[in-house]
Design an enzyme around this catalytic site. Structure first.
Site, mmCIF file in Angstrom:
data_model
loop_
_atom_site.group_PDB
_atom_site.id
_atom_site.type_symbol
_atom_site.label_atom_id
_atom_site.label_comp_id
_atom_site.label_asym_id
_atom_site.label_seq_id
_atom_site.Cartn_x
_atom_site.Cartn_y
_atom_site.Cartn_z
ATOM 1 N N ASN A 111 9.062 -4.012 3.307
ATOM 2 C CA ASN A 111 7.713 -3.536 3.575
ATOM 3 C C ASN A 111 7.150 -3.985 4.915
ATOM 4 O OD1 ASN A 111 5.191 -2.269 2.692
ATOM 5 N ND2 ASN A 111 4.399 -4.342 2.557
ATOM 6 N N HIS A 130 0.844 -1.189 0.000
ATOM 7 C CA HIS A 130 0.000 0.000 0.000
ATOM 8 C C HIS A 130 0.884 1.246 0.000
ATOM 9 C CE1 HIS A 130 -3.241 -2.707 1.350
ATOM 10 N NE2 HIS A 130 -4.084 -1.728 1.076
#
Length: 717
Positions: free
Chosen positions: A569, A532
């Site tokens: 991430n 995201h």
């Protein structure tokens, strides 16, 4: 079957081989047409069949031949309808030019009406199987059965994991229509054949998503007799190329060959298609299906390499759009019907459905069909813009409200055995999305302007704007790189509701071309996370539970996704206090907001470099940036910027082990982020503490830095 469409080197190479074999025939027919030898553009036997089929169709709606004299049709048409059946001896160049030629346009008034009916039966096939997402095209060929390619539905398992999405298109006002989604039903009927590359499957009549009936979309009967088209006649193709909204290619393309001998099951034509058009119907000018499209034909060199449009050798690291496509190949419908007539061993129910299809194929009527009592006008037009992936399933749901410190309510859905994540589904009304709020902090913090386009052009919406607005955030897309230039989100730490649920389901945004969005094919079977940009936690808040839910779900658009290495991430892979990972920085910033700042405006995006490595045709950014605007304890507007590299991590995507010490996070000046991205943040550089202190920052080793971050204490707010 990975990616947004079906791409098979085996099928494409076989089609290219057949295309090369038919070159002498194609050249012969083209010369005959150019020289006016109309009786030589196709075999005389096929011309006879074609002429007599036209004769029957012309006579069918008339009570008697005398009615032709009153009909407003050209004299050659009356001549063909009134005469006795055409024989081989009647065929000469003058007859073909005078009698058959003009009839190509005798349905001029009906052409578009019939075409609009035929197009209703065409659907996008969406398959989610084995963790991958694939798109193809299919169309209804009886009230219950849909036809597509075998390489789109290779087996019953693929079919069971697929839906047919009708009305995935825009209406006459340019608005996206409400998608009507129906699940495929291979248990009821499923037949496919690899040699003829077709799959025939039942469709469940009840909509999976939507309000329409399956019968509302009609069907295009598979006419088994020959003579529906002649070589050099126009063809019309209705398709979902690369999974995009429905597109149509009409008339400015032609049937170039109907090969003879062992290739007589194929048809070659020059209409424009793209991968993802697999399973499209190829129509004649009377909107009868003449072929099932199954492959584009690439231009190749002597060694069999695909060539690009500029004449270079195409490599599998390049986008397939770069291939020079020179033709198309379909499976002749008459051959599919002959195969189905010989099919045995079906259950009683399946045999009844096949019988119904075959009975409806024996017709001289023109155009698509509908069930009795059903009008194919589409009903009232409904508009929306969504990419459907199925329905949510929750077992014995129980809603629990928990008050945490009196500040925030958290909702949970419980099933019989475990806490179940609800599947996300973006809200259908895109017009109601407010987007990023530039006054969210009580001071002007607008979306940035793209002032330097060296990294790519922005993706434009139908109205010419470039801002994709969602709930609590907005995105500006790089059309050339298929990733976002920037995703800007408003975060309210004091909002009473936060949505922390949702399966990992992602959606295409129908407001821009699907080809401009990098989707699941780039993330499957490698260490790249679907990262995201605007985090769902940052966007997924609201004054009501409903508002929090729809904002959370919006973050799952592919436009808000970027390929980030899993180590890079995932904050769960770091140690306490370790800010080497993006997730830990994000968590620290939101924690600070809860304690002090309450509201943040956060900008996220990739750094597009000239030397970014290519993976599956997508250039993978080697670094990402983040910028946070906030109100200081003294109530002054401030903004800080960060850059994190993942270059070492993605240098070998096949590797299984990575060292999280090989990359680092740095606080940088906002002016430096503007230089790297080509974005103008409209004055935020002037409220950057880094700029105020004169501290020098570094990017890719350009200068010595004093702001390499090892812990939260190193951040200068």
């Amino acid at each position: 079957m990975g990616g947004t469409f079906h791409f098979s080197h085996e099928i494409i190479n076989a089609a290219a081989d057949r295309w090369e074999k038919t070159k002498p025939e194609r050249d012969k027919r083209a010369r005959a047409k150019a020289e006016g030898r109309h009786d030589e553009i196709d075999s005389k036997d096929r011309i006879v069949k074609h002429a007599n089929r036209l004769r029957q169709q012309l006579r069918a709606p008339l009570e008697n031949i005398a009615a032709l004299e009153k009909a407003a049709v050209p004299a050659p048409v009356r001549e063909l309808a009134a005469r006795k059946p055409v024989a081989r001896a009647d065929i000469n160049s003058l007859f073909v030019e005078r009698v058959i030629g003009p009839t190509k346009d005798f349905l001029s008034a009906e052409f578009f009406e019939l075409g609009s009916y035929a197009m209703r039966s065409v659907a996008r096939i969406r398959t989610e199987f084995g963790g991958s997402l694939g798109f193809g095209t299919g169309f209804m060929v009886s009230p219950s059965l849909l036809l597509t390619n075998e390489h789109v539905l290779e087996n019953a398992g693929w079919a069971a994991a697929s839906v047919a999405e009708f009305d995935y298109q825009r209406d006459r006002l340019g608005r996206q229509k409400l998608v009507q989604s129906f699940h495929l039903d291979p248990e009821r009927f499923f037949v496919n054949d690899k040699a003829l590359d077709f799959a025939l499957v039942a469709v469940k009549p009840a909509p999976g998503v939507g309000t329409a009936k399956l019968a509302d979309f009609g069907f295009c009967p598979l006419v088994g007799v020959e003579g529906k088209i002649l070589v050099t006649d126009p063809v019309n193709i209705v398709q979902h190329p690369q999974g995009r909204m429905k597109e149509v290619v009409i008339r400015e393309n032609e049937l170039s060959a109907l090969p003879l001998g062992d290739l007589d099951g194929f048809a070659h034509y020059l209409g424009d298609t793209e991968p993802g058009s697999s399973g499209s119907p190829v129509f004649n000018d009377r909107w009868e299906v003449v072929a099932l499209h199954h492959s584009s034909v690439p231009e190749r060199d002597a060694a069999g390499n695909y060539l690009t449009r500029d004449g270079k050798i195409w490599k599998d690291t390049m986008p397939i759009e770069d291939i020079a496509w020179i033709g198309n190949e379909g499976i002749r419908i008459s051959r599919i019907i002959n195969h189905l007539k010989q099919r045995e061993g079906l259950s009683a129910g399946a045999a009844a459905l096949l019988k119904e299809l075959l009975e409806k194929s024996d017709t001289t009527e023109i155009g698509p069909r509908q069930e009795e009592g059903v009008v194919l006008d589409g009903g009232p037009e409904k508009t929306c813009a969504l990419d459907l992936s199925g329905t949510a399933t929750v077992t014995v749901p129980v809603t629990i409200r928990v008050e945490v410190g009196g500040a925030r309510a958290v909702r949970a859905e419980l099933g019989q055995a475990a806490l179940l994540a609800e599947r996300v589904r973006p809200a259908p009304d895109y017009d109601g999305r407010p987007g990023f709020d530039s006054d969210f902090l009580g001071a002007a913090v607008p979306m940035p302007d793209l002032v330097d386009r060296r990294h790519g052009e922005p993706a434009m919406l139908a109205d010419g704007s470039v801002e994709l607005k969602y709930h609590h955030f907005s995105v500006l897309m790089n059309a050339d790189r298929r990733l976002a230039y920037v995703s800007a989100v408003n975060y309210d730490a004091a909002a009473p509701f936060v949505e922390e649920r949702g399966a990992d389901d992602w959606f295409l945004d129908p407001r821009i071309d699907v080809g401009l969005q990098a989707d699941n094919r780039f993330y499957k079977n490698n260490p790249l996370d679907r990262g995201h940009l605007a985090r769902r936690y940052d966007a997924g808040w609201g004054m009501t539970a409903e508002e929090a839910k729809i904002a959370n779900d919006d973050t799952f658009h592919w436009t808000n996704c970027a390929p980030q290495h899993q180590v890079f991430n995932q904050s769960k892979l770091s140690q306490p206090g370790d800010l080497r990972l993006w997730g830990e920085l994000e968590n620290h910033i939101t924690d600070q907001a809860k304690q002090d700042m309450q509201r943040l405006s956060i900008f996220n995006g990739p750094v597009f470099g000239k030397d970014d490595r290519t993976h599956r045709g997508l250039l993978i950014p080697s670094a990402y940036w983040k910028m946070v605007a906030y109100r200081s304890r003294g109530d002054e507007l401030r903004a800080v910027g960060f850059v994190l590299h993942q270059a070492d991590l993605i240098s070998n995507l096949a590797a299984e082990r990575f060292d999280v010490g090989r990359f680092d996070l740095r606080q940088v000046r906002i002016s430096r982020i503007e230089e790297l991205t080509g974005l103008d943040f409209k004055g935020l550089r002037n409220v950057d503490p880094m700029a105020a202190t004169g501290v020098r920052e570094v990017f890719e080793g350009a200068v010595v830095t004093e702001r390499k971050l090892k812990s939260a204490a190193d951040i200068r707010f």
